[in-house]
Motif scaffolding. Structure first.
Motif, PDB file in Angstrom:
ATOM      1  N   MET A  99       9.118   2.279   8.803  1.00 26.15           N
ATOM      2  CA  MET A  99       7.814   2.270   8.153  1.00 26.15           C
ATOM      3  C   MET A  99       7.092   1.136   8.325  1.00 26.15           C
ATOM      4  O   MET A  99       5.703   1.191   8.511  1.00 26.15           O
ATOM      5  N   LYS A 100       7.871   0.124   8.269  1.00 28.01           N
ATOM      6  CA  LYS A 100       6.961  -1.313   8.335  1.00 28.01           C
ATOM      7  C   LYS A 100       6.310  -1.430   9.630  1.00 28.01           C
ATOM      8  O   LYS A 100       5.221  -2.237   9.957  1.00 28.01           O
ATOM      9  N   GLN A 101       7.104  -1.147  10.706  1.00 28.91           N
ATOM     10  CA  GLN A 101       6.644  -1.252  12.120  1.00 28.91           C
ATOM     11  C   GLN A 101       5.659  -0.202  12.523  1.00 28.91           C
ATOM     12  O   GLN A 101       4.738  -0.467  13.157  1.00 28.91           O
ATOM     13  N   ARG A 102       5.909   0.999  11.837  1.00 26.68           N
ATOM     14  CA  ARG A 102       4.974   2.094  12.357  1.00 26.68           C
ATOM     15  C   ARG A 102       3.790   2.057  11.627  1.00 26.68           C
ATOM     16  O   ARG A 102       2.632   2.654  12.074  1.00 26.68           O
ATOM     17  N   PHE A 103       3.723   1.642  10.332  1.00 32.41           N
ATOM     18  CA  PHE A 103       2.546   1.803   9.400  1.00 32.41           C
ATOM     19  C   PHE A 103       2.189   0.372   8.774  1.00 32.41           C
ATOM     20  O   PHE A 103       2.302   0.230   7.475  1.00 32.41           O
ATOM     21  N   PRO A 104       2.005  -0.743   9.565  1.00 33.81           N
ATOM     22  CA  PRO A 104       2.008  -2.112   9.008  1.00 33.81           C
ATOM     23  C   PRO A 104       0.792  -2.363   8.222  1.00 33.81           C
ATOM     24  O   PRO A 104       0.845  -3.362   7.380  1.00 33.81           O
ATOM     25  N   ASP A 105      -0.307  -1.377   8.357  1.00 35.89           N
ATOM     26  CA  ASP A 105      -1.471  -1.738   7.381  1.00 35.89           C
ATOM     27  C   ASP A 105      -1.405  -0.750   6.194  1.00 35.89           C
ATOM     28  O   ASP A 105      -2.333  -1.037   5.177  1.00 35.89           O
ATOM     29  N   ALA A 106      -0.118  -0.054   5.828  1.00 43.99           N
ATOM     30  CA  ALA A 106      -0.263   0.801   4.701  1.00 43.99           C
ATOM     31  C   ALA A 106      -0.073   0.191   3.519  1.00 43.99           C
ATOM     32  O   ALA A 106       0.362  -0.993   3.601  1.00 43.99           O
ATOM     33  N   ALA A 128      -1.990   6.559  -9.447  1.00 41.66           N
ATOM     34  CA  ALA A 128      -3.022   7.037  -9.168  1.00 41.66           C
ATOM     35  C   ALA A 128      -4.246   6.070  -9.244  1.00 41.66           C
ATOM     36  O   ALA A 128      -5.220   5.783  -8.369  1.00 41.66           O
ATOM     37  N   GLU A 129      -4.002   5.359 -10.278  1.00 35.58           N
ATOM     38  CA  GLU A 129      -4.818   3.928 -10.514  1.00 35.58           C
ATOM     39  C   GLU A 129      -4.878   3.208  -9.219  1.00 35.58           C
ATOM     40  O   GLU A 129      -5.839   2.596  -8.696  1.00 35.58           O
ATOM     41  N   VAL A 130      -3.311   2.912  -8.549  1.00 36.15           N
ATOM     42  CA  VAL A 130      -3.440   1.965  -7.563  1.00 36.15           C
ATOM     43  C   VAL A 130      -3.819   2.567  -6.265  1.00 36.15           C
ATOM     44  O   VAL A 130      -4.490   1.890  -5.566  1.00 36.15           O
ATOM     45  N   VAL A 131      -3.803   3.816  -6.190  1.00 32.33           N
ATOM     46  CA  VAL A 131      -4.277   4.380  -4.863  1.00 32.33           C
ATOM     47  C   VAL A 131      -5.546   4.588  -4.930  1.00 32.33           C
ATOM     48  O   VAL A 131      -6.253   4.092  -3.799  1.00 32.33           O
ATOM     49  N   LYS A 133      -6.130   4.674   3.360  1.00 34.47           N
ATOM     50  CA  LYS A 133      -5.554   6.344   3.076  1.00 34.47           C
ATOM     51  C   LYS A 133      -4.227   6.561   3.168  1.00 34.47           C
ATOM     52  O   LYS A 133      -3.746   7.467   2.996  1.00 34.47           O
ATOM     53  N   CYS A 134      -3.297   5.384   3.633  1.00 37.55           N
ATOM     54  CA  CYS A 134      -1.894   5.596   4.042  1.00 37.55           C
ATOM     55  C   CYS A 134      -1.072   4.758   2.870  1.00 37.55           C
ATOM     56  O   CYS A 134      -1.386   3.695   2.830  1.00 37.55           O
ATOM     57  N   PHE A 135      -0.162   5.613   2.103  1.00 32.72           N
ATOM     58  CA  PHE A 135       0.660   5.001   1.158  1.00 32.72           C
ATOM     59  C   PHE A 135       2.209   5.277   1.622  1.00 32.72           C
ATOM     60  O   PHE A 135       2.486   6.239   1.571  1.00 32.72           O
ATOM     61  N   VAL A 136       3.111   4.077   1.355  1.00 35.29           N
ATOM     62  CA  VAL A 136       4.433   4.363   1.542  1.00 35.29           C
ATOM     63  C   VAL A 136       5.204   4.137   0.351  1.00 35.29           C
ATOM     64  O   VAL A 136       4.928   3.066  -0.074  1.00 35.29           O
ATOM     65  N   GLN A 155      -8.757  13.830  -0.558  1.00 33.57           N
ATOM     66  CA  GLN A 155      -9.448  12.572  -0.196  1.00 33.57           C
ATOM     67  C   GLN A 155      -9.071  11.981   1.365  1.00 33.57           C
ATOM     68  O   GLN A 155      -9.435  11.029   1.506  1.00 33.57           O
ATOM     69  N   GLY A 156      -8.191  12.612   1.765  1.00 33.49           N
ATOM     70  CA  GLY A 156      -7.556  12.338   3.378  1.00 33.49           C
ATOM     71  C   GLY A 156      -6.211  11.277   2.934  1.00 33.49           C
ATOM     72  O   GLY A 156      -5.946  10.428   3.729  1.00 33.49           O
ATOM     73  N   TYR A 157      -5.861  11.310   1.874  1.00 34.37           N
ATOM     74  CA  TYR A 157      -4.513  10.448   1.599  1.00 34.37           C
ATOM     75  C   TYR A 157      -3.571  10.930   2.248  1.00 34.37           C
ATOM     76  O   TYR A 157      -3.302  11.988   2.155  1.00 34.37           O
ATOM     77  N   THR A 158      -2.593   9.884   2.819  1.00 33.49           N
ATOM     78  CA  THR A 158      -1.335  10.464   3.713  1.00 33.49           C
ATOM     79  C   THR A 158      -0.290   9.677   2.638  1.00 33.49           C
ATOM     80  O   THR A 158      -0.127   8.399   2.599  1.00 33.49           O
TER      81      THR A 158
END
Length: 390
Positions: free
Chosen positions: A29-36, A58-61, A68-71, A93-96
């Motif tokens: 995940m850290k390699q594939r989604f480095p900016d999440a 929800a407040e954090v997001v 838009k990407c959260f791991v 809202q386009g969140y993944t």
């Protein structure tokens, strides 16, 4: 440290990624989604904070601006977060959300809805030989398994020895899955003798000196925390009377070795055979999971004891595979495959063995096991792994 590319392809939408500890979920995940934006629930303070107020997610997001990407790592630690995630997805809202975990048991037990189908379910497995390529060594894999955590370690034997203890402490004891950890530890040893064998819960219960229903519960826990799996009997269009019990496998050959007690009465060839069959089993499971196709994995055994180790059945065909820990092929080694072919003439039958030559014997393709495993690629068929035309 060298990075080994994985065959797992993440979906574009939100998904769960389950897999045993050490299979490389967090690293991937850290390699594939480095900016999440990452939420690490292995951090006790993070667990305490979100357990007290799940709505804080929800407040954090919403506070991340255009992110838009959260791991969320180890989601089973705070299953209450799923209700918040469900609400956030519904806002469109386009969140993944990428939700990793090493156990689905707590999620099921707390009655959460697993996002009502709004997130796909994917699994991560130990390395495949085809991921390692020329680095794959069959002998090493049979001794140490293919867990990335172990493979990348300078002391793989030490990591394997502590692996089961880690699971007992962090997945079983801390989560309160069993009342008696000592009984469960004995169960782990006892069920290791059932690896690559027909699962007889009554026999395991006698070895553990506990009731059969307790062993049934322990086996279910083992499957929920992803350390083991059962393989059902292939019964489609059956003409013969077939065995009723499934076979059992631990998820990785190295973990099997670490759990299996050894003594002077053990037959080395028997353990080697179990290890080789288990190695093929974990490859077939990983290959099917990463291929995202509808084929299923079974075994076949008649009441009279004629058996085929693996049956792969799906839209692309029907294959039967027998695994033999031998460098020479005897007529008896082909018995199960011949019986299966008689029952299912449309099937393709393959023997995997420890020799070095490709052979065609009595219409059965006999392949070196290492060669087959290194050519087993997600998205390709078993025929491709055998270098044959469909």
């Amino acid at each position: 440290m060298e990075t080994i590319a994985r065959f797992f392809t993440p979906p574009a939408e939100s998904f769960f990624l389950f897999g045993p500890r050490g299979t490389g979920k967090s690293t991937f995940m850290k390699q594939r989604f480095p900016d999440a934006c990452y939420v690490d629930l292995l951090d006790p303070e993070m667990v305490r904070s979100f357990s007290a107020r799940p709505e804080r997610l929800a407040e954090v997001v919403r506070g991340q601006g255009g992110q838009k990407c959260f791991v969320i790592d180890e989601i089973q630690k705070v299953p209450e977060l799923l209700s918040v995630i469900h609400q956030l997805i519904e806002e469109k809202q386009g969140y993944t959300f990428v939700l990793t975990g090493s156990s689905a048991r707590k999620l099921k037990r707390t009655g959460v809805d697993m996002l009502g189908g709004r997130a796909l379910l994917r699994t991560m497995h130990p390395f495949l030989a085809s991921e390692l390529g020329e680095r794959f060594r069959l002998e090493e894999a049979l001794q140490r398994g293919l867990l990335p955590l172990v493979y990348s370690s300078a002391n793989p034997e030490d990591v394997l020895r502590s692996y089961a203890a880690l699971y007992l402490r962090e997945e079983v004891q801390m989560e309160g899955l069993v009342r008696n950890v000592g009984n469960f530890s004995r169960f782990l040893e006892a069920i290791s003798f059932s690896h690559a064998s027909i699962l007889n819960l009554s026999n395991v219960a006698r070895e553990c000196m506990v009731e059969r229903k307790v062993v049934e519960g322990y086996t279910a826990i083992l499957e929920d925390i992803l350390l083991g799996f059962r393989l059902p009997v292939f019964t489609r269009r059956a003409k013969r009377e077939l065995a009723g019990h499934p076979k059992f496998y631990l998820f990785d050959t190295g973990v099997f070795r670490s759990l299996r007690p050894r003594g002077p009465l053990d037959i080395p060839e028997e353990m080697e055979g179990q290890a080789l069959e288990g190695l093929v089993a974990q490859h077939l499971r990983g290959w099917l999971a990463y291929s995202q196709e509808k084929s299923d994995l079974y075994f076949w055994r008649t009441r009279s004891g004629v058996e085929v180790d693996f049956v792969v059945y799906g839209p692309q065909g029907l294959w039967a595979l027998e695994v033999k820990n031998t460098a020479t092929i005897r007529p008896a080694d082909l018995r199960g495959l011949k019986a299966f072919r008689d029952e299912y003439p449309e099937s393709k039958v393959i023997l995997l063995y420890r020799g070095r030559e490709r052979l065609l014997r009595e219409g059965i393709l006999c392949l070196p096991c290492s060669d087959f495993l290194t050519h087993l690629l997600p998205g390709k068929t078993i025929d491709d792994a055998c270098h044959t035309n469909p």
